[in-house]
Design a protein around this motif. Structure first.
Motif, short mmCIF file in Angstrom:
data_model
loop_
_atom_site.label_atom_id
_atom_site.label_comp_id
_atom_site.label_asym_id
_atom_site.label_seq_id
_atom_site.Cartn_x
_atom_site.Cartn_y
_atom_site.Cartn_z
N ALA A 52 -67.13 74.31 -96.56
CA ALA A 52 -67.42 75.52 -95.79
C ALA A 52 -68.59 75.24 -94.86
N ILE A 53 -68.63 75.98 -93.75
CA ILE A 53 -69.57 75.68 -92.67
C ILE A 53 -70.41 76.91 -92.36
N GLU A 54 -71.73 76.73 -92.30
CA GLU A 54 -72.66 77.81 -91.98
C GLU A 54 -74.03 77.20 -91.71
N ASP A 55 -74.92 77.96 -91.07
CA ASP A 55 -76.30 77.51 -90.88
C ASP A 55 -77.06 77.78 -92.17
N ILE A 56 -77.24 76.76 -92.98
CA ILE A 56 -77.83 76.98 -94.30
C ILE A 56 -79.35 76.82 -94.31
N ASP A 57 -79.90 76.15 -93.31
CA ASP A 57 -81.35 75.91 -93.32
C ASP A 57 -82.10 76.69 -92.25
N GLY A 58 -81.40 77.59 -91.55
CA GLY A 58 -82.05 78.49 -90.62
C GLY A 58 -82.58 77.86 -89.36
N ASP A 59 -82.03 76.69 -88.98
CA ASP A 59 -82.53 76.02 -87.78
C ASP A 59 -81.65 76.25 -86.56
N GLY A 60 -80.63 77.13 -86.68
CA GLY A 60 -79.83 77.51 -85.52
C GLY A 60 -78.58 76.70 -85.30
N ASP A 61 -78.34 75.65 -86.11
CA ASP A 61 -77.08 74.92 -85.99
C ASP A 61 -76.32 75.01 -87.31
N LEU A 62 -75.07 74.60 -87.27
CA LEU A 62 -74.16 74.78 -88.41
C LEU A 62 -74.14 73.55 -89.31
N ASP A 63 -74.29 73.79 -90.58
CA ASP A 63 -74.27 72.74 -91.59
C ASP A 63 -72.99 72.87 -92.43
N ILE A 64 -72.80 71.94 -93.37
CA ILE A 64 -71.58 71.93 -94.18
C ILE A 64 -71.98 71.79 -95.65
N ILE A 65 -71.31 72.55 -96.50
CA ILE A 65 -71.36 72.30 -97.94
C ILE A 65 -70.00 71.78 -98.38
N ILE A 66 -70.00 70.69 -99.13
CA ILE A 66 -68.76 70.08 -99.62
C ILE A 66 -68.86 69.89 -101.12
N SER A 67 -67.83 70.31 -101.84
CA SER A 67 -67.68 70.02 -103.26
C SER A 67 -66.27 69.51 -103.47
N THR A 68 -66.14 68.28 -104.00
CA THR A 68 -64.82 67.66 -104.04
C THR A 68 -64.82 66.45 -104.96
N SER A 69 -63.66 65.91 -105.14
CA SER A 69 -63.48 64.55 -105.64
C SER A 69 -62.98 63.74 -104.46
N ASP A 70 -63.76 62.76 -104.02
CA ASP A 70 -63.45 62.08 -102.76
C ASP A 70 -62.34 61.05 -102.93
N LYS A 71 -62.07 60.30 -101.88
CA LYS A 71 -60.94 59.37 -101.89
C LYS A 71 -61.14 58.23 -102.88
N ASN A 72 -62.39 58.04 -103.35
CA ASN A 72 -62.67 57.05 -104.38
C ASN A 72 -62.72 57.67 -105.77
N ASP A 73 -62.28 58.94 -105.88
CA ASP A 73 -62.27 59.69 -107.14
C ASP A 73 -63.67 59.92 -107.68
N GLU A 74 -64.65 59.95 -106.80
CA GLU A 74 -66.02 60.26 -107.21
C GLU A 74 -66.30 61.73 -106.91
N PHE A 75 -66.89 62.43 -107.89
CA PHE A 75 -67.23 63.83 -107.70
C PHE A 75 -68.47 63.95 -106.82
#
Length: 477
Positions: A149-172
């Motif tokens: 999901a994408i939102e300005d999380i640190d209040g600096d005026g640009d958009l950041d990303i939060i990611i929670s997943t198991s990646d292509k290497n099966d690492e959480f």
């Protein structure tokens, strides 16, 4: 935190005595869109012409991804000269202004079938005309399925990303990725989040303090379902919230909106518990960030689908679309639109077929100020539904403008307002707490408006010779 209560101003100015009936009509002929399931949608005005364009991904007879330009009437033309992967499924797609230049860029992650790419995550920058160029972001995890999901999380005026997943290497993986302002993202190394895969991630300002808290639901490394709310200190630092005991759900979808018009944001989620109970849960916010499950919603319990919350009948409250499978699967699969009657009461208004391994998108695709619905899924693939809801009466609001338009909408705060008259015209903009946040005069037929306001929904009133017209403005950053 101080509780913010919605004032009577919004209700009396825009919403009083609005009678409406929700209805949708299957488009005939159907727009020429790819027939897919198990994918995602993104909608937005990518070429800045005032209408909502579309990106679709998924699998079907063949795997597909297609970018479409809208002619303003809901007629879509596929863009063929693009470097966006064309065989994508199990994906996240988002149109957002990632480099803060006023146009919508593209975040896309997923799995590419047969294209030599495999599992990927990519950022594409828009030149303002809907032409995209890939930007290298090697520090973003590559993964398939939901989880970003994408939102300005640190209040600096640009958009950041939060990611929670198991990646292509099966690492959480579970982290925040901070934007340098030019769409280059760097992991912060946050340890606040419990990593989950197949995650539904949604931002929510739970205590109305102006920052981007986040709710994440998915499956842990031990295969147990988990739902957690994390509070933001305003600088992008998160801590787990302990005010609410959420049902531990592997949610297919989480949506956030003020469903009861009390001035705070509520939570809707659907999915499976560890005991494989199918649940759709609406949590009501008490205004201080503590949530209570509403047990009398009458909403269908579903999994393997996505939901949407939007004002479908323009009566000022948020209606709900539930797409997915009930317990047992076929034939218990329905796409149901629920009308919000107020007082936390929802009534089934219309059923739009039935899909699972499904996704939906709700947006105004023909510029009639009503939100249409597109649904993709395993049963009937892709179907487009026009919103033909009828607003029966709106007292005290007149429209003496022959034509007017506000676009792009949603936007990052920059809007064009086009009106046809040459008489003195004023503009006022209110937030959903009834507070006047902007006012000015419109001095020409075409006006550029730059709003430095937080992401959210606003009401704009255009006044001319004692007549007025209202518009919903959506700001996304």
């Amino acid at each position: 935190m101080k509780r913010i209560t919605i004032t009577l101003l919004v209700l009396t100015l825009f919403l009083e005595n609005v009678n409406a009936q929700i209805n949708f009509t299957l488009a005939d002929p159907q727009p020429d869109l790819i027939e897919v399931y198990g994918g995602s949608f993104a909608s937005g005005d990518i070429d800045n012409d005032g209408d909502q364009d579309l990106l679709m991904t998924g699998q079907g007879p063949v795997f597909g991804a297609a970018l479409y330009l809208n002619d303003g009437n809901g007629n879509f033309t596929e863009v063929t000269n693009t470097t966006i992967p064309d065989r994508v499924f199990s994906s996240v797609t988002e149109f957002k202004d990632l480099d803060s230049d006023g146009d919508l860029d593209l975040y896309i992650s997923g799995s590419n079938d047969g294209g030599g790419i495999g599992i990927f995550t990519r950022i594409y920058l828009n030149d303002g005309t809907g032409s995209f160029t890939q930007l290298s972001n090697t520090l973003l995890p590559e993964f398939q399925g939901p989880g970003a999901a994408i939102e300005d999380i640190d209040g600096d005026g640009d958009l950041d990303i939060i990611i929670s997943t198991s990646d292509k290497n099966d690492e959480f993986v579970a982290d925040t990725y901070l934007n340098d302002g030019n769409a280059n993202f760097t992991p912060s190394g946050s340890t606040a989040f419990t990593p989950v895969k197949f995650a539904a991630v949604a931002f929510i300002d739970v205590e109305n303090d102006g920052d981007a808290d986040v709710i994440i639901s998915g499956i842990q490394e031990n295969d147990a379902a988990l739902t957690r709310l994390y509070l933001n200190d305003g600088l992008g630092n998160y801590t787990e919230d302990t005010n609410t005991n959420f049902v531990q759900l592997a949610a297919d979808d989480v949506d956030v909106a003020d469903t009861d018009n009390d001035g705070d944001l509520d939570i809707l989620m659907s999915g499976l518990t560890d005991a494989f109970d199918v649940r759709t849960i609406l949590y009501l916010n008490d205004g201080d960030g503590e949530f209570t499950e509403l047990t009398t919603t009458g909403l269908q319990n579903t999994f393997a689908g996505t939901n949407a919350i939007a004002d479908l009948d323009n009566d000022g409250d948020q209606d709900i679309v539930i797409v997915g499978s009930q317990d047992g699967g076929l034939p218990n699969i329905f796409n149901i639109v629920y009308e919000n009657l107020g007082n936390n009461e929802f009534e089934p208004a219309i059923t739009l077929g039935g899909e699972y391994i499904a996704a939906c998108v709700v947006d105004d695709f023909n510029g009639d100020e009503q939100s249409d619905i597109i649904i993709q899924g395993f049963v009937d693939k892709t179907n487009f539904y026009w919103n033909t809801s009828e607003v029966l009466s709106i007292p005290n609001v007149e429209d003496n403008f022959t034509t007017h338009k506000i676009y792009p909408n949603p936007s990052n705060g920059t809007f064009n307002i086009q009106i046809s008259n040459t008489e003195p015209t004023s503009l006022k903009i209110f937030n959903l707490n009834g507070q006047l946040v902007y006012q000015n005069s419109l001095l020409s037929n075409k006006n550029e408006l730059n709003l430095n306001l937080p992401s959210g929904l606003y009401i704009a009133i255009i006044n001319n010779n004692n007549s007025s017209q209202t518009h919903k403005l959506i700001i996304t950053k």
